[in-house]
Write a protein that holds these residues in place. Structure first.
Motif, PDB file in Angstrom:
ATOM      1  N   THR A 148       0.922  -1.208   0.162  1.00 13.86           N
ATOM      2  CA  THR A 148      -0.002   0.130  -0.078  1.00 13.86           C
ATOM      3  C   THR A 148       0.840   1.224  -0.007  1.00 13.86           C
ATOM      4  OG1 THR A 148      -0.033   0.002   2.480  1.00 13.86           O
ATOM      5  CG2 THR A 148      -1.937  -1.119   1.140  1.00 13.86           C
ATOM      6  N   LYS A 149       2.256   1.103  -0.099  1.00 10.10           N
ATOM      7  CA  LYS A 149       3.142   2.354   0.116  1.00 10.10           C
ATOM      8  C   LYS A 149       3.061   2.878  -1.337  1.00 10.10           C
ATOM      9  CE  LYS A 149       8.043   3.226   0.457  1.00 10.10           C
ATOM     10  NZ  LYS A 149       9.288   2.860   0.743  1.00 10.10           N
ATOM     11  N   GLU A 150       2.840   4.092  -1.232  1.00  6.14           N
ATOM     12  CA  GLU A 150       2.903   4.884  -2.504  1.00  6.14           C
ATOM     13  C   GLU A 150       4.077   5.442  -2.853  1.00  6.14           C
ATOM     14  OE1 GLU A 150       0.039   8.401  -1.886  1.00  6.14           O
ATOM     15  OE2 GLU A 150      -1.546   7.057  -2.147  1.00  6.14           O
ATOM     16  N   ILE A 151       4.682   5.422  -4.215  1.00  7.43           N
ATOM     17  CA  ILE A 151       5.906   5.589  -4.599  1.00  7.43           C
ATOM     18  C   ILE A 151       5.665   6.799  -5.625  1.00  7.43           C
ATOM     19  CG2 ILE A 151       7.869   4.900  -5.865  1.00  7.43           C
ATOM     20  CD1 ILE A 151       7.267   1.961  -4.918  1.00  7.43           C
ATOM     21  N   ALA A 152       6.413   7.919  -5.550  1.00 12.34           N
ATOM     22  CA  ALA A 152       6.336   9.064  -6.603  1.00 12.34           C
ATOM     23  C   ALA A 152       6.961   8.622  -7.706  1.00 12.34           C
ATOM     24  CB  ALA A 152       6.965  10.264  -5.925  1.00 12.34           C
ATOM     25  N   VAL A 153       6.334   8.919  -8.867  1.00 15.77           N
ATOM     26  CA  VAL A 153       6.968   8.441 -10.326  1.00 15.77           C
ATOM     27  C   VAL A 153       6.858   9.785 -11.001  1.00 15.77           C
ATOM     28  CG1 VAL A 153       7.012   7.065 -12.251  1.00 15.77           C
ATOM     29  CG2 VAL A 153       6.423   6.158  -9.977  1.00 15.77           C
ATOM     30  N   GLU A 154       8.104  10.429 -11.520  1.00 17.99           N
ATOM     31  CA  GLU A 154       7.876  11.328 -12.661  1.00 17.99           C
ATOM     32  C   GLU A 154       8.141  11.018 -14.005  1.00 17.99           C
ATOM     33  OE1 GLU A 154       9.995  15.687 -13.346  1.00 17.99           O
ATOM     34  OE2 GLU A 154      10.842  14.519 -11.633  1.00 17.99           O
ATOM     35  N   ILE A 155       7.299  10.979 -14.963  1.00 16.37           N
ATOM     36  CA  ILE A 155       7.619  11.047 -16.375  1.00 16.37           C
ATOM     37  C   ILE A 155       7.731  12.275 -16.893  1.00 16.37           C
ATOM     38  CG2 ILE A 155       6.418   9.948 -18.257  1.00 16.37           C
ATOM     39  CD1 ILE A 155       6.938   7.921 -16.043  1.00 16.37           C
ATOM     40  N   PRO A 156       9.004  12.608 -17.353  1.00 20.58           N
ATOM     41  CA  PRO A 156       9.313  13.729 -18.105  1.00 20.58           C
ATOM     42  C   PRO A 156       8.471  14.097 -19.191  1.00 20.58           C
ATOM     43  CG  PRO A 156      11.153  12.393 -17.311  1.00 20.58           C
ATOM     44  CD  PRO A 156      10.052  11.588 -17.308  1.00 20.58           C
ATOM     45  N   MET A 157       8.555  14.987 -20.050  1.00 16.43           N
ATOM     46  CA  MET A 157       7.984  15.669 -20.987  1.00 16.43           C
ATOM     47  C   MET A 157       8.801  14.794 -22.193  1.00 16.43           C
ATOM     48  SD  MET A 157       5.392  17.806 -20.847  1.00 16.43           S
ATOM     49  CE  MET A 157       4.769  18.874 -19.586  1.00 16.43           C
ATOM     50  N   GLY A 158       8.105  14.326 -23.016  1.00 17.87           N
ATOM     51  CA  GLY A 158       8.600  13.867 -24.342  1.00 17.87           C
ATOM     52  C   GLY A 158       8.998  12.432 -24.152  1.00 17.87           C
ATOM     53  N   SER A 159       8.617  11.759 -23.162  1.00 17.25           N
ATOM     54  CA  SER A 159       9.061  10.200 -22.689  1.00 17.25           C
ATOM     55  C   SER A 159       8.314   9.487 -23.652  1.00 17.25           C
ATOM     56  CB  SER A 159       8.890  10.027 -21.245  1.00 17.25           C
ATOM     57  OG  SER A 159       9.643  10.895 -20.585  1.00 17.25           O
ATOM     58  N   GLY A 160       9.133   8.463 -24.290  1.00 16.53           N
ATOM     59  CA  GLY A 160       8.491   7.360 -25.140  1.00 16.53           C
ATOM     60  C   GLY A 160       8.162   6.362 -24.182  1.00 16.53           C
ATOM     61  N   ILE A 161       7.887   5.129 -24.910  1.00 15.14           N
ATOM     62  CA  ILE A 161       7.496   4.081 -23.977  1.00 15.14           C
ATOM     63  C   ILE A 161       8.887   3.497 -23.427  1.00 15.14           C
ATOM     64  CG2 ILE A 161       7.379   2.391 -25.916  1.00 15.14           C
ATOM     65  CD1 ILE A 161       5.380   2.083 -22.850  1.00 15.14           C
ATOM     66  N   SER A 162       9.539   3.513 -24.176  1.00 15.63           N
ATOM     67  CA  SER A 162      11.127   2.876 -23.501  1.00 15.63           C
ATOM     68  C   SER A 162      11.487   3.505 -22.245  1.00 15.63           C
ATOM     69  CB  SER A 162      12.224   2.839 -24.828  1.00 15.63           C
ATOM     70  OG  SER A 162      11.877   2.022 -25.617  1.00 15.63           O
ATOM     71  N   ALA A 163      11.659   4.804 -22.642  1.00 13.46           N
ATOM     72  CA  ALA A 163      12.021   5.693 -21.418  1.00 13.46           C
ATOM     73  C   ALA A 163      10.997   5.357 -20.082  1.00 13.46           C
ATOM     74  CB  ALA A 163      12.035   7.060 -21.480  1.00 13.46           C
ATOM     75  N   ILE A 164       9.824   5.259 -20.344  1.00 14.38           N
ATOM     76  CA  ILE A 164       8.584   5.227 -19.351  1.00 14.38           C
ATOM     77  C   ILE A 164       8.785   3.924 -18.690  1.00 14.38           C
ATOM     78  CG2 ILE A 164       6.253   4.775 -19.031  1.00 14.38           C
ATOM     79  CD1 ILE A 164       5.569   7.122 -21.014  1.00 14.38           C
ATOM     80  N   SER A 165       9.109   2.883 -19.473  1.00 16.31           N
ATOM     81  CA  SER A 165       9.407   1.580 -18.792  1.00 16.31           C
ATOM     82  C   SER A 165      10.365   1.541 -18.224  1.00 16.31           C
ATOM     83  CB  SER A 165       9.485   0.568 -20.034  1.00 16.31           C
ATOM     84  OG  SER A 165       8.094   0.507 -20.804  1.00 16.31           O
ATOM     85  N   SER A 166      11.559   1.958 -18.350  1.00 15.12           N
ATOM     86  CA  SER A 166      12.715   2.134 -17.663  1.00 15.12           C
ATOM     87  C   SER A 166      12.560   3.031 -16.205  1.00 15.12           C
ATOM     88  CB  SER A 166      13.961   2.861 -18.426  1.00 15.12           C
ATOM     89  OG  SER A 166      14.159   2.322 -19.471  1.00 15.12           O
ATOM     90  N   ILE A 167      11.901   3.932 -16.276  1.00 16.53           N
ATOM     91  CA  ILE A 167      11.527   4.736 -15.283  1.00 16.53           C
ATOM     92  C   ILE A 167      10.877   3.716 -14.049  1.00 16.53           C
ATOM     93  CG2 ILE A 167      10.233   6.633 -14.247  1.00 16.53           C
ATOM     94  CD1 ILE A 167      11.106   8.206 -16.660  1.00 16.53           C
ATOM     95  N   LEU A 168       9.841   3.124 -14.637  1.00 16.48           N
ATOM     96  CA  LEU A 168       8.923   2.105 -13.905  1.00 16.48           C
ATOM     97  C   LEU A 168       9.767   1.304 -13.073  1.00 16.48           C
ATOM     98  CD1 LEU A 168       5.712   1.991 -16.092  1.00 16.48           C
ATOM     99  CD2 LEU A 168       5.968   3.336 -13.855  1.00 16.48           C
ATOM    100  N   GLU A 169      10.612   0.446 -14.074  1.00 16.83           N
ATOM    101  CA  GLU A 169      11.610  -0.409 -13.474  1.00 16.83           C
ATOM    102  C   GLU A 169      12.278   0.017 -12.246  1.00 16.83           C
ATOM    103  OE1 GLU A 169      15.083  -3.373 -14.748  1.00 16.83           O
ATOM    104  OE2 GLU A 169      13.597  -3.145 -16.265  1.00 16.83           O
ATOM    105  N   GLU A 170      13.163   1.099 -12.593  1.00 15.85           N
ATOM    106  CA  GLU A 170      14.059   1.817 -11.869  1.00 15.85           C
ATOM    107  C   GLU A 170      13.125   2.230 -10.216  1.00 15.85           C
ATOM    108  OE1 GLU A 170      15.465   5.278 -13.222  1.00 15.85           O
ATOM    109  OE2 GLU A 170      16.468   4.162 -14.937  1.00 15.85           O
ATOM    110  N   ALA A 209      11.465  -3.895 -17.471  1.00 17.13           N
ATOM    111  CA  ALA A 209      10.981  -2.760 -18.335  1.00 17.13           C
ATOM    112  C   ALA A 209      10.749  -3.450 -19.891  1.00 17.13           C
ATOM    113  CB  ALA A 209      12.248  -1.772 -18.335  1.00 17.13           C
ATOM    114  N   ARG A 210      11.581  -4.371 -20.138  1.00 17.74           N
ATOM    115  CA  ARG A 210      11.207  -4.640 -21.493  1.00 17.74           C
ATOM    116  C   ARG A 210       9.842  -5.309 -21.596  1.00 17.74           C
ATOM    117  NH1 ARG A 210      16.366  -8.646 -21.929  1.00 17.74           N
ATOM    118  NH2 ARG A 210      15.539  -8.767 -19.924  1.00 17.74           N
ATOM    119  N   ILE A 211       9.650  -6.254 -20.620  1.00 13.98           N
ATOM    120  CA  ILE A 211       8.164  -6.855 -20.641  1.00 13.98           C
ATOM    121  C   ILE A 211       7.094  -5.905 -20.729  1.00 13.98           C
ATOM    122  CG2 ILE A 211       6.602  -8.473 -19.505  1.00 13.98           C
ATOM    123  CD1 ILE A 211       9.299 -10.250 -18.569  1.00 13.98           C
TER     124      ILE A 211
END
Length: 372
Positions: free
Chosen positions: A62-84, A91-93
């Motif tokens: 139930t712990k909330e984690i802050a995730v920032e998705i920067p402007m111009g992020s494509g799906i590859s960048a978003i996946s990497s951020i979510l994994e980090e 991220a690949r999956i």
């Protein structure tokens, strides 16, 4: 005795070969078995790994984690951020899952996520922009706008003038940077000397939320280009099948976007254009004339049709050198999946209904019936 000795020697050699053959076969069988076991183990391990990666990391969290998705992020960048951030395992999956589901149009922003979220919940959050920080402003770019029209909208919503926007969009260094950032999207085709604006047609029409008060022009423009890149990824197999470049697709789609009315059948209009291209017949579409003239007119005059310009499809065969507007997804899909017809002509009546014809005589009948 010599013959008998030779026979014995031959028998011994045959026995030896049989023995060696058995050993070789046994070794081959063992190697084959080992290889099969390795393949089986890798396959099973891969299956269970993928299966586990598709599940939430911690369903009870139930712990909330802050995730920032920067402007111009494509799906590859978003996946990497979510994994980090340990929201997902791999991220690949996640990237392949979104492509398989044909998901796109993810929004930048600051999100509050948990390790209990499923892939579908994460995708829905990214698509709807459910953030705990509201955007400072949103920039809406409708389908069918040219770069000059987009520049005016940017001027109304930001501190930048339309001229500053256009100066940036035609800046050779900026264009080269965008080509390097999106090599599969923006190719050398945009540098054709007949093209008015290299990036015309490459800014995807959508609503863009911005979370900074004064984002740079580079951020604003690259965000729109990034969205075009993300949208077109899913159509790559269709492009390869049609042997069509991205530039040709965006050019074709822009014609459909500009010809479209509220009730238009874009797939059928696309078939008219393809049929004309196939027999080397000029496309003769009025929006290209207006683009060539560089001004909007409610009615195209006969003298306008003769303007000497590479974009004028009345005097030049084939597609114009580049897009004449920024097309939306409906027009892109219509360009890739036209209706199968024999139509060569069409016109729209005063209510926006389209009327198609196979011959010029049939077309003249439609003109008499619906236009005059």
């Amino acid at each position: 005795m010599d013959n008998e000795a030779k026979k014995i020697e031959m028998m011994d050699k045959m026995k030896q070969r049989k023995k060696e053959g058995k050993i070789v076969r046994r070794i081959v069988s063992m190697v084959t078995l080992v290889v099969l076991l390795i393949v089986l183990i890798v396959g099973v391990s891969g299956y269970f790994y993928v299966k586990s990666a598709l599940k939430p990391i911690d369903p009870e969290s139930t712990k909330e984690i802050a995730v920032e998705i920067p402007m111009g992020s494509g799906i590859s960048a978003i996946s990497s951020i979510l994994e980090e951030k340990e929201i997902i395992k791999d991220a690949r999956i996640f990237k392949y899952y979104t492509k398989f589901k044909n998901e796109s149009s993810f929004q930048a922003g600051n999100y509050s996520m948990t390790q209990a979220m499923t892939f579908d919940e994460i995708i829905e959050s990214l698509k709807t922009g459910k953030v705990y920080r509201e955007p400072i402003f949103a920039l809406t770019i409708p389908e069918g706008l040219t770069l000059e029209q987009i520049a005016k909208r940017v001027e109304k919503k930001t501190e930048y003038t339309a001229k500053q926007f256009m100066d940036k969009i035609v800046d050779p260094q900026f264009i080269q940077n965008m080509m390097a950032t999106y090599p599969d999207l923006i190719t050398e085709e945009v540098l054709d000397g007949n093209i008015r604006y290299a990036l015309e047609g490459y800014l995807y029409p959508a609503t863009y939320p911005f979370y900074e008060e004064n984002p740079t022009l580079e951020e604003i423009i690259s965000t729109m280009i990034s969205q075009t890149n993300d949208i077109l990824v899913e159509y790559k197999p269709m492009l390869e099948e049609k042997e069509m470049s991205v530039h040709e697709l965006l050019t074709f789609a822009s014609l459909l976007e500009e010809e479209a009315t509220a009730k238009t059948d874009r797939e059928t209009i696309a078939s008219v254009f393809y049929n004309r291209l196939e027999i080397n017949m000029p496309l003769q579409t009025d929006p290209t004339v207006l683009y060539a003239l560089g001004s909007h007119k409610d009615r195209v005059l006969y003298e306008d049709l003769e303007v000497d310009n590479p974009y004028n499809t009345y005097v030049n065969q084939g597609l114009p050198p580049g897009p004449i507007a920024n097309a939306g997804k409906i027009s892109i899909e219509a360009a890739l999946s036209p209706t199968n017809t024999e139509y060569l002509y069409f016109l729209a009546d005063s209510e926006g209904n389209n009327h198609f014809a196979k011959t010029y005589d049939e077309h003249l009948v439609n003109v008499e019936k619906y236009i005059k």
